[in-house]
Design a protein around this motif. Structure first.
Motif, PDB file in Angstrom:
ATOM      1  N   ARG A   1     -36.105  16.601 -16.396  1.00 20.00           N
ATOM      2  CA  ARG A   1     -35.175  16.843 -17.502  1.00 20.00           C
ATOM      3  C   ARG A   1     -33.798  16.265 -17.191  1.00 20.00           C
ATOM      4  O   ARG A   1     -33.188  15.585 -18.029  1.00 20.00           O
ATOM      5  CB  ARG A   1     -35.071  18.346 -17.766  1.00 20.00           C
ATOM      6  N   LYS A   2     -33.333  16.485 -15.971  1.00 17.43           N
ATOM      7  CA  LYS A   2     -31.989  15.999 -15.622  1.00 17.43           C
ATOM      8  C   LYS A   2     -31.962  14.480 -15.516  1.00 17.43           C
ATOM      9  O   LYS A   2     -30.970  13.850 -15.899  1.00 17.43           O
ATOM     10  CB  LYS A   2     -31.508  16.673 -14.341  1.00 17.43           C
ATOM     11  N   VAL A   3     -33.043  13.890 -15.002  1.00 10.91           N
ATOM     12  CA  VAL A   3     -33.119  12.421 -14.957  1.00 10.91           C
ATOM     13  C   VAL A   3     -32.953  11.863 -16.362  1.00 10.91           C
ATOM     14  O   VAL A   3     -32.166  10.934 -16.600  1.00 10.91           O
ATOM     15  CB  VAL A   3     -34.463  11.949 -14.350  1.00 10.91           C
ATOM     16  N   ALA A   4     -33.678  12.459 -17.300  1.00  7.12           N
ATOM     17  CA  ALA A   4     -33.627  11.966 -18.681  1.00  7.12           C
ATOM     18  C   ALA A   4     -32.253  12.170 -19.298  1.00  7.12           C
ATOM     19  O   ALA A   4     -31.707  11.281 -19.952  1.00  7.12           O
ATOM     20  CB  ALA A   4     -34.693  12.668 -19.517  1.00  7.12           C
ATOM     21  N   GLU A   5     -31.695  13.348 -19.080  1.00  2.00           N
ATOM     22  CA  GLU A   5     -30.391  13.649 -19.692  1.00  2.00           C
ATOM     23  C   GLU A   5     -29.289  12.768 -19.122  1.00  2.00           C
ATOM     24  O   GLU A   5     -28.432  12.268 -19.859  1.00  2.00           O
ATOM     25  CB  GLU A   5     -30.045  15.126 -19.496  1.00  2.00           C
TER      26      GLU A   5
ATOM     27  N   ILE B   1     -29.909  16.428 -26.621  1.00  2.00           N
ATOM     28  CA  ILE B   1     -31.163  15.796 -26.192  1.00  2.00           C
ATOM     29  C   ILE B   1     -32.201  16.877 -25.901  1.00  2.00           C
ATOM     30  O   ILE B   1     -31.923  17.845 -25.203  1.00  2.00           O
ATOM     31  CB  ILE B   1     -30.917  14.931 -24.942  1.00  2.00           C
ATOM     32  N   PRO B   2     -33.404  16.740 -26.454  1.00  2.00           N
ATOM     33  CA  PRO B   2     -34.423  17.767 -26.235  1.00  2.00           C
ATOM     34  C   PRO B   2     -34.781  17.906 -24.757  1.00  2.00           C
ATOM     35  O   PRO B   2     -34.669  16.955 -23.991  1.00  2.00           O
ATOM     36  CB  PRO B   2     -35.613  17.270 -27.054  1.00  2.00           C
ATOM     37  N   LEU B   3     -35.212  19.083 -24.374  1.00  2.00           N
ATOM     38  CA  LEU B   3     -35.416  19.385 -22.961  1.00  2.00           C
ATOM     39  C   LEU B   3     -36.865  19.219 -22.522  1.00  2.00           C
ATOM     40  O   LEU B   3     -37.307  19.863 -21.601  1.00  2.00           O
ATOM     41  CB  LEU B   3     -34.961  20.824 -22.678  1.00  2.00           C
ATOM     42  N   GLU B   4     -37.617  18.346 -23.190  1.00  2.00           N
ATOM     43  CA  GLU B   4     -39.047  18.301 -22.868  1.00  2.00           C
ATOM     44  C   GLU B   4     -39.327  17.538 -21.589  1.00  2.00           C
ATOM     45  O   GLU B   4     -40.466  17.355 -21.208  1.00  2.00           O
ATOM     46  CB  GLU B   4     -39.855  17.706 -24.025  1.00  2.00           C
TER      47      GLU B   4
ATOM     48  N   ALA C   1     -38.660  14.061 -18.964  1.00  2.00           N
ATOM     49  CA  ALA C   1     -38.267  12.652 -18.978  1.00  2.00           C
ATOM     50  C   ALA C   1     -39.263  11.790 -19.736  1.00  2.00           C
ATOM     51  O   ALA C   1     -39.200  10.574 -19.669  1.00  2.00           O
ATOM     52  CB  ALA C   1     -38.107  12.147 -17.551  1.00  2.00           C
ATOM     53  N   GLN C   2     -40.164  12.398 -20.450  1.00  2.00           N
ATOM     54  CA  GLN C   2     -41.232  11.624 -21.085  1.00  2.00           C
ATOM     55  C   GLN C   2     -40.723  10.440 -21.903  1.00  2.00           C
ATOM     56  O   GLN C   2     -41.331   9.392 -21.928  1.00  2.00           O
ATOM     57  CB  GLN C   2     -42.099  12.500 -22.008  1.00  2.00           C
ATOM     58  N   GLY C   3     -39.580  10.641 -22.574  1.00  2.00           N
ATOM     59  CA  GLY C   3     -39.070   9.577 -23.420  1.00  2.00           C
ATOM     60  C   GLY C   3     -38.419   8.440 -22.655  1.00  2.00           C
ATOM     61  O   GLY C   3     -38.102   7.409 -23.230  1.00  2.00           O
ATOM     62  N   VAL C   4     -38.239   8.619 -21.360  1.00  2.00           N
ATOM     63  CA  VAL C   4     -37.529   7.616 -20.567  1.00  2.00           C
ATOM     64  C   VAL C   4     -38.507   6.946 -19.619  1.00  2.00           C
ATOM     65  O   VAL C   4     -39.177   7.612 -18.855  1.00  2.00           O
ATOM     66  CB  VAL C   4     -36.411   8.284 -19.738  1.00  2.00           C
ATOM     67  N   THR C   5     -38.615   5.640 -19.675  1.00  2.00           N
ATOM     68  CA  THR C   5     -39.503   4.965 -18.729  1.00  2.00           C
ATOM     69  C   THR C   5     -38.712   4.594 -17.480  1.00  2.00           C
ATOM     70  O   THR C   5     -37.484   4.528 -17.508  1.00  2.00           O
ATOM     71  CB  THR C   5     -40.126   3.701 -19.347  1.00  2.00           C
ATOM     72  N   ALA C   6     -39.454   4.390 -16.395  1.00  2.00           N
ATOM     73  CA  ALA C   6     -38.803   4.259 -15.088  1.00  2.00           C
ATOM     74  C   ALA C   6     -37.746   3.166 -15.079  1.00  2.00           C
ATOM     75  O   ALA C   6     -36.670   3.331 -14.514  1.00  2.00           O
ATOM     76  CB  ALA C   6     -39.853   3.983 -14.030  1.00  2.00           C
ATOM     77  N   HIS C   7     -38.023   2.047 -15.722  1.00  2.00           N
ATOM     78  CA  HIS C   7     -37.082   0.931 -15.628  1.00  2.00           C
ATOM     79  C   HIS C   7     -35.807   1.196 -16.414  1.00  2.00           C
ATOM     80  O   HIS C   7     -34.826   0.495 -16.273  1.00  2.00           O
ATOM     81  CB  HIS C   7     -37.735  -0.374 -16.085  1.00  2.00           C
ATOM     82  N   GLU C   8     -35.856   2.253 -17.249  1.00  2.00           N
ATOM     83  CA  GLU C   8     -34.651   2.576 -18.017  1.00  2.00           C
ATOM     84  C   GLU C   8     -33.655   3.400 -17.216  1.00  2.00           C
ATOM     85  O   GLU C   8     -32.508   3.522 -17.600  1.00  2.00           O
ATOM     86  CB  GLU C   8     -35.024   3.359 -19.280  1.00  2.00           C
TER      87      GLU C   8
END
Ligand SMILES: *Cc1c(COP(=O)(O)O)cnc(C)c1O
Length: 246
Positions: free
Chosen positions: A52-56, A71-74, A76-83
């Motif tokens: 979650r924190k990585v994504a946020e 930002i939803p707390l689900e 890091a699913q929406g974030v791919t590694a290269h991002e």
């Protein structure tokens, strides 16, 4: 506050020692404050919270959304590694990792510091192979007196490193350990001496493992002592962010 704490620690820390700011249980706002003070390396110990924190933080760094609370707390699913902008923030995982949680951690962690079983290591190798990734890890040595602390025994680590070439998708970067939680400086020194000696012994025994350089020892209460034993990484939470609210 966070900024003052970081500046004070940085002043005492040799420049070659990596400071991991352990932000577990603290809100992303605290991470942003530390980031604004120049801190770039953060550690978390629970997979869901880590993801979650990585994504946020990634979303915040990319300025996609100025209000991170939106930002939803689900996870890091929406974030791919290269991002995840690795040059702007580096994430370390420090906690017990169950094999069914690897996908929350391995795409984003620059270093998994807490590999504490052969079973986990096998699963990391399988994940790395399936995803064509090289995963950097530290092996956690059990050094404290506490029964409950995770970690390998010396002979288990030897056993793994003798078979290191089996783990083609794993980069063995060194050892991590947690000293006994005690006021006795002698006991803490004994724990750190033990892991430092073992680290030196392994580097002699396995010169082909050229990445096996890191010695991650030292937390809020004992990081100054850890420097005497050659710490290359210190992991500091409370002394930066204050007491955790569990
Ligand atoms: C929580 C934690 C730390 C930081 O502990 P503090 O005493 O708050 O500095 C360091 N390492 C590991 C593995 C942790 O779980």
């Amino acid at each position: 506050m966070i900024q003052d704490n970081l500046i004070a620690i940085r002043q005492e820390l040799p420049p070659e020692v990596k400071l991991v700011a352990v932000s577990k249980f603290h809100p992303v706002e605290a991470i942003r404050e530390a980031w604004a003070a120049g801190q770039r390396v953060f550690g978390e110990n629970r997979p869901q919270e880590f993801a979650r924190k990585v994504a946020e933080v990634a979303a915040w760094l990319r300025g996609r959304d100025s209000d991170i609370r939106a930002i939803p707390l689900e996870g890091a699913q929406g974030v791919t590694a290269h991002e995840v902008p690795r040059d702007e923030v580096e994430w370390h995982f420090l906690g017990h990792l169950q094999t069914n949680k690897l996908k929350l951690v391995l795409p984003y962690a620059a270093l998994v510091q807490s590999v504490d079983s052969a079973h986990l290591l096998d699963a990391i190798q399988d994940w790395g192979k399936a995803n064509d990734r090289l995963i950097s890890v530290l092996l956690e040595l059990h050094i404290g007196a506490e029964q409950t602390k995770q970690g390998f025994k010396e002979e288990e680590i030897l056993d793994i490193l003798f078979r290191a070439d089996k783990y083609k998708n794993v980069r063995f970067c060194g050892l991590m350990g947690m000293a006994t939680h005690t006021d006795s400086e002698d006991d803490i020194r004994a724990d750190f001496a033990r892991i430092a000696d073992f680290h030196a012994y392994l580097r002699d025994l396995f010169p082909e493992l050229t990445d096996f350089r890191e010695l991650s020892i030292g937390m809020s209460g004992d990081w100054r002592i850890a420097l005497d034993y050659g710490a290359t990484i210190v992991r500091i939470g409370t002394a930066i962010f204050g007491e955790r609210q569990y």
